[in-house]
Design a protein around this motif. Structure first.
Motif, mmCIF file in Angstrom:
data_model
loop_
_atom_site.group_PDB
_atom_site.id
_atom_site.type_symbol
_atom_site.label_atom_id
_atom_site.label_comp_id
_atom_site.label_asym_id
_atom_site.label_seq_id
_atom_site.Cartn_x
_atom_site.Cartn_y
_atom_site.Cartn_z
ATOM 1 N N TRP A 159 -1.898 -1.039 -13.370
ATOM 2 C CA TRP A 159 -2.598 -1.450 -12.681
ATOM 3 C C TRP A 159 -4.513 -0.880 -13.399
ATOM 4 C CZ3 TRP A 159 -2.522 -0.505 -7.529
ATOM 5 C CH2 TRP A 159 -3.997 -0.058 -7.079
ATOM 6 N N SER A 160 -4.032 -0.155 -14.796
ATOM 7 C CA SER A 160 -5.306 0.095 -14.580
ATOM 8 C C SER A 160 -5.597 -0.715 -15.376
ATOM 9 C CB SER A 160 -5.667 1.087 -15.887
ATOM 10 O OG SER A 160 -4.775 1.031 -16.727
ATOM 11 N N PHE A 175 -1.786 4.982 -9.525
ATOM 12 C CA PHE A 175 -1.063 4.344 -9.940
ATOM 13 C C PHE A 175 -1.789 4.024 -11.228
ATOM 14 C CE2 PHE A 175 2.228 2.914 -6.760
ATOM 15 C CZ PHE A 175 1.224 3.501 -6.092
ATOM 16 N N SER A 176 -2.653 4.803 -12.147
ATOM 17 C CA SER A 176 -3.325 4.156 -13.465
ATOM 18 C C SER A 176 -1.916 4.125 -14.146
ATOM 19 C CB SER A 176 -3.719 4.669 -13.557
ATOM 20 O OG SER A 176 -3.669 6.389 -13.512
ATOM 21 N N ASN A 177 -1.393 5.135 -14.476
ATOM 22 C CA ASN A 177 -0.312 4.852 -15.984
ATOM 23 C C ASN A 177 0.858 3.965 -15.370
ATOM 24 O OD1 ASN A 177 -1.381 6.763 -17.262
ATOM 25 N ND2 ASN A 177 -0.703 8.697 -15.760
ATOM 26 N N ALA A 204 0.977 -1.049 0.308
ATOM 27 C CA ALA A 204 0.037 -0.015 0.027
ATOM 28 C C ALA A 204 1.024 1.317 -0.121
ATOM 29 C CB ALA A 204 -0.769 0.020 1.026
ATOM 30 N N THR A 205 -0.011 2.276 -0.418
ATOM 31 C CA THR A 205 1.206 3.617 -0.451
ATOM 32 C C THR A 205 0.309 4.571 0.837
ATOM 33 O OG1 THR A 205 1.122 5.375 -1.289
ATOM 34 C CG2 THR A 205 -0.591 4.459 -2.336
ATOM 35 N N SER A 206 1.256 5.446 1.373
ATOM 36 C CA SER A 206 1.211 5.645 2.532
ATOM 37 C C SER A 206 1.099 6.799 1.695
ATOM 38 C CB SER A 206 2.319 5.926 3.138
ATOM 39 O OG SER A 206 4.153 6.443 2.820
ATOM 40 N N ASN A 252 -7.930 -1.062 -6.170
ATOM 41 C CA ASN A 252 -7.923 0.289 -6.908
ATOM 42 C C ASN A 252 -9.199 0.882 -6.085
ATOM 43 O OD1 ASN A 252 -8.336 -1.837 -9.637
ATOM 44 N ND2 ASN A 252 -7.465 0.227 -10.463
ATOM 45 N N THR A 253 -9.596 0.262 -5.497
ATOM 46 C CA THR A 253 -10.663 1.669 -4.376
ATOM 47 C C THR A 253 -9.553 1.380 -3.107
ATOM 48 O OG1 THR A 253 -11.846 -0.609 -3.847
ATOM 49 C CG2 THR A 253 -12.843 0.520 -5.491
#
Length: 124
Positions: free
Chosen positions: A54-55, A30-32, A22-24, A75-76
């Motif tokens: 990611w997409s 991260f879609s790209n 997970a990102t803090s 993604n959510t």
């Protein structure tokens, strides 16, 4: 962007573990990018395990991971996972996640800094 790994532990051969990444950083998308899992065993170089775009959710696995590991993302929650089944003693390593270019890019490279990783030990 720092990613934080968790979920490691001790498992018996043939067992399972699910790692989380997970990102803090709130608001980062991260879609790209693709999200990669790597691992580093004692005395060995860090090696690629799996990646997911990611997409679209396209995946790529190292040969040793195919059929045993499953990479996924939510993604959510801005969270990604590595489900590891049929674990073997040689899977013992510190596992890291990072983000990199599109999944079609080979060889893989990463854009972020390496975190602490999460230790996985497979032993009877």
């Amino acid at each position: 962007v720092n990613l934080v790994e968790s979920g490691g532990g001790v498992a018996q051969p043939g067992g399972s573990l699910r790692l989380t990444c997970a990102t803090s950083l709130s608001g980062f998308t991260f879609s790209n990018y693709a999200i990669d899992w790597y691992r580093q065993a004692p005395g060995k170089e860090r090696e690629f395990v799996a990646a997911i775009s990611w997409s679209k959710g396209m995946t790529n696995y190292a040969s040793f991971a195919k059929g045993r590991f499953t990479i996924s993302r939510d993604n959510t929650k801005n969270t990604m996972y590595l489900q590891m089944d049929s674990l073997r003693p040689e899977d013992t390593a510190v596992y890291y996640c990072n983000y990199g270019p599109s999944i079609q890019t080979v060889p893989r490279r990463v854009f972020g800094s390496w975190g602490q990783g999460t230790q996985v030990i497979v032993s009877s």
